[in-house]
Scaffold this active site. Structure first.
Site, PDB file in Angstrom:
ATOM      1  N   GLU A 128       0.833  -1.206   0.000  1.00 16.36           N
ATOM      2  CA  GLU A 128       0.000   0.000   0.000  1.00 16.36           C
ATOM      3  C   GLU A 128       0.871   1.261   0.000  1.00 16.36           C
ATOM      4  O   GLU A 128       0.527   2.270  -0.607  1.00 16.36           O
ATOM      5  CB  GLU A 128      -0.939   0.014   1.210  1.00 16.36           C
ATOM      6  CG  GLU A 128      -2.099  -0.946   1.095  1.00 16.36           C
ATOM      7  CD  GLU A 128      -3.126  -0.521   0.037  1.00 16.36           C
ATOM      8  OE1 GLU A 128      -2.777  -0.462  -1.162  1.00 16.36           O
ATOM      9  OE2 GLU A 128      -4.269  -0.244   0.384  1.00 16.36           O
ATOM     10  N   THR A 180      -5.292   7.371  -5.006  1.00 14.95           N
ATOM     11  CA  THR A 180      -5.346   7.445  -3.547  1.00 14.95           C
ATOM     12  C   THR A 180      -4.374   8.495  -3.030  1.00 14.95           C
ATOM     13  O   THR A 180      -4.705   9.284  -2.141  1.00 14.95           O
ATOM     14  CB  THR A 180      -5.005   6.053  -2.967  1.00 14.95           C
ATOM     15  OG1 THR A 180      -5.877   5.096  -3.562  1.00 14.95           O
ATOM     16  CG2 THR A 180      -5.162   6.031  -1.459  1.00 14.95           C
TER      17      THR A 180
HETATM   18  N1  LIG Z   1      -0.698  -3.940  -8.310  1.00 18.01           N
HETATM   19  C1  LIG Z   1      -0.219  -2.689  -8.461  1.00 18.01           C
HETATM   20  N2  LIG Z   1       1.062  -2.503  -8.715  1.00 18.01           N
HETATM   21  C2  LIG Z   1       1.546  -1.244  -8.869  1.00 18.01           C
HETATM   22  N3  LIG Z   1       0.827  -0.110  -8.752  1.00 18.01           N
HETATM   23  C3  LIG Z   1      -0.460  -0.267  -8.487  1.00 18.01           C
HETATM   24  C4  LIG Z   1      -1.055  -1.544  -8.312  1.00 18.01           C
HETATM   25  N4  LIG Z   1      -2.371  -1.363  -8.053  1.00 18.01           N
HETATM   26  C5  LIG Z   1      -2.572  -0.029  -8.061  1.00 18.01           C
HETATM   27  N5  LIG Z   1      -1.429   0.635  -8.322  1.00 18.01           N
HETATM   28  C6  LIG Z   1      -1.234   2.067  -8.438  1.00 18.01           C
HETATM   29  O1  LIG Z   1      -1.682   2.687  -7.237  1.00 18.01           O
HETATM   30  C7  LIG Z   1      -2.565   3.762  -7.566  1.00 18.01           C
HETATM   31  C8  LIG Z   1      -3.703   3.749  -6.573  1.00 18.01           C
HETATM   32  O2  LIG Z   1      -4.406   2.567  -6.857  1.00 18.01           O
HETATM   33  P1  LIG Z   1      -5.231   1.888  -5.770  1.00 18.01           P
HETATM   34  O3  LIG Z   1      -4.691   2.150  -4.416  1.00 18.01           O
HETATM   35  O4  LIG Z   1      -5.382   0.510  -6.207  1.00 18.01           O
HETATM   36  O5  LIG Z   1      -6.591   2.591  -5.858  1.00 18.01           O
HETATM   37  P2  LIG Z   1      -7.882   2.008  -5.204  1.00 18.01           P
HETATM   38  O6  LIG Z   1      -7.408   1.201  -4.026  1.00 18.01           O
HETATM   39  O7  LIG Z   1      -8.579   3.250  -4.897  1.00 18.01           O
HETATM   40  O8  LIG Z   1      -8.528   1.143  -6.220  1.00 18.01           O
HETATM   41  C9  LIG Z   1      -3.085   3.500  -8.975  1.00 18.01           C
HETATM   42  O9  LIG Z   1      -3.201   4.703  -9.649  1.00 18.01           O
HETATM   43  C10 LIG Z   1      -2.059   2.602  -9.586  1.00 18.01           C
HETATM   44  O10 LIG Z   1      -1.225   3.351 -10.411  1.00 18.01           O
HETATM   45  N1  LIG Z   2      -8.076   5.268   4.109  1.00 19.53           N
HETATM   46  C1  LIG Z   2      -7.632   5.346   2.729  1.00 19.53           C
HETATM   47  C2  LIG Z   2      -8.359   4.290   1.935  1.00 19.53           C
HETATM   48  C3  LIG Z   2      -7.985   4.262   0.475  1.00 19.53           C
HETATM   49  O1  LIG Z   2      -8.835   3.331  -0.151  1.00 19.53           O
HETATM   50  P1  LIG Z   2      -8.683   3.021  -1.731  1.00 19.53           P
HETATM   51  O2  LIG Z   2      -9.624   1.900  -1.983  1.00 19.53           O
HETATM   52  O3  LIG Z   2      -9.073   4.272  -2.438  1.00 19.53           O
HETATM   53  O4  LIG Z   2      -7.235   2.674  -1.945  1.00 19.53           O
HETATM   54  C4  LIG Z   2      -7.898   6.736   2.177  1.00 19.53           C
HETATM   55  O5  LIG Z   2      -9.049   7.149   2.282  1.00 19.53           O
HETATM   56  O6  LIG Z   2      -6.953   7.391   1.686  1.00 19.53           O
END
Ligand SMILES: Nc1ncnc2c1ncn2[C@@H]1O[C@H](COP(=O)(O)OP(=O)(O)O)[C@@H](O)[C@H]1O
Ligand SMILES: N[C@@H](CCOP(=O)(O)O)C(=O)O
Length: 307
Positions: A128, A180
């Site tokens: 994360e 995020t």
């Molecule tokens: N498996 C992954 N590996 C690398 N980067 C990722 C991966 N999944 C998401 N990301 C990156 O992290 C950013 C935030 O994505 P993510 O946290 O998955 O959003 P959410 O949880 O809101 O779906 C995305 O814009 C993407 O570029």
């Molecule tokens: N507490 C975090 C949760 C992010 O959730 P995501 O599903 O958008 O990755 C925040 O609100 O920043």
């Protein structure tokens, strides 16, 4: 070679008032992850989806988690991971958390279940951190534990698994990306005491409502005076779809995680589908594509579907 196949659920973090401390697993959408234990020390990541996520191990969320596990457990083995991602990155439905939690739980199973759930969360948080710049555990935790979870503390890790009320969930995903990291950047660093007091009341009420299956209390507590007023500007028509959802009989809801997805809880499936249709029709008026999932609170979390 030992291998395992996982069904990794989407998650709804924050649950409106519980920023960074509450989260809930749902059934739809989900990723499928296949992990193999290798004799050699390499860590190979492959994606079958077309989201364009990096496959370079150190740049991929799942790869980052496995590198940390290999390093801290002093492993000679490596891993091969195939990710069939259906949870769209940047959706607000825990896409990165699914990769991180799936990598930690899958590796743990391949290594003979040597890690506790808390230790899996510890490792998954490195994923994360790669995705959003912050080690938040409110998506990872319900993904691993299932149901709804309260994070009393993420350092040291202290998790309170909560009840999983028999509620339907509409998860509405407008096709706009909200990273995020960006959605965290815009948050205020200081809040007013009166807002903090109101938020504490909402969180306490929501947890009490969840634990007692008191749906009225849950509905009254799904309010946020700190994060939603700032982030909702990133989601077109947010106020309209929220108000119309309540008018259709939703208990309550709000931004899913950091958005742009929006979720609503309701007591019956018909209301949940009506909310989904309403949200999609509102977005058709502004020519923005959207998807909606009607699901339920998922008490299981990650499931092993093949060994
Ligand atoms: N498996 C992954 N590996 C690398 N980067 C990722 C991966 N999944 C998401 N990301 C990156 O992290 C950013 C935030 O994505 P993510 O946290 O998955 O959003 P959410 O949880 O809101 O779906 C995305 O814009 C993407 O570029
Ligand atoms: N507490 C975090 C949760 C992010 O959730 P995501 O599903 O958008 O990755 C925040 O609100 O920043």
């Amino acid at each position: 070679m030992k291998k395992v196949k996982l069904k990794v659920p989407a998650t709804i973090a924050n649950l409106v008032c519980g920023f960074d401390i509450l989260g809930m697993a749902i059934h739809e959408p989900f990723d499928v992850m296949e992990l193999k234990l290798l004799e050699t020390s390499e860590i190979i990541i492959r994606h079958t989806d077309d989201f364009g996520l990096p496959e370079e191990t150190s740049k991929n969320v799942a790869g980052k988690v496995l590198l940390k596990i290999q390093e801290e457990l002093n492993l000679k083995n490596g891993f091969e991971v195939i990710i069939h991602k259906k949870i769209k990155p940047g959706s607000g439905l825990g896409s990165s958390a699914a990769s991180a939690a799936g990598a930690a739980l899958g590796a743990n199973w391949l290594l003979g279940n040597i890690l506790s759930k808390e230790e899996m969360i510890y490792f998954a948080m490195f994923g994360e951190e790669l995705a959003s710049g912050v080690k938040h555990a409110d998506n990872i935790t319900p993904c691993i534990f299932g149901g709804i979870t309260l994070i009393k503390s993420s350092d040291p890790i202290d998790i309170i698994p909560l009840n999983a009320p028999d509620l339907f969930v509409t998860a509405f995903h407008p096709q706009v990306e909200v990273k995020t990291s960006d959605a965290r950047q815009i948050l205020k660093k200081n809040i007013l005491l009166k807002d903090a007091i109101e938020q504490w009341g909402n969180i306490a009420g929501l947890v009490a409502g969840i634990q007692n299956n008191d749906f009225g209390l849950i509905g009254r507590s799904l309010k946020d005076v700190i994060v939603e007023p700032v982030r909702s500007i990133l989601i077109p028509k947010f106020d309209e779809i929220k108000e119309k959802s309540l008018g259709l009989g939703a208990l309550g809801g709000g931004i899913s995680g950091s958005g742009p997805s929006v979720f609503m809880l309701s007591e019956n499936e018909k209301i949940s589908y009506e909310i989904a249709e309403m949200m999609k029709s509102v977005y058709r008026t502004i020519n923005i594509e959207s998807f909606a999932y009607v699901s339920k609170v998922n008490p299981k979390g990650i499931e092993i579907i093949e060994k």
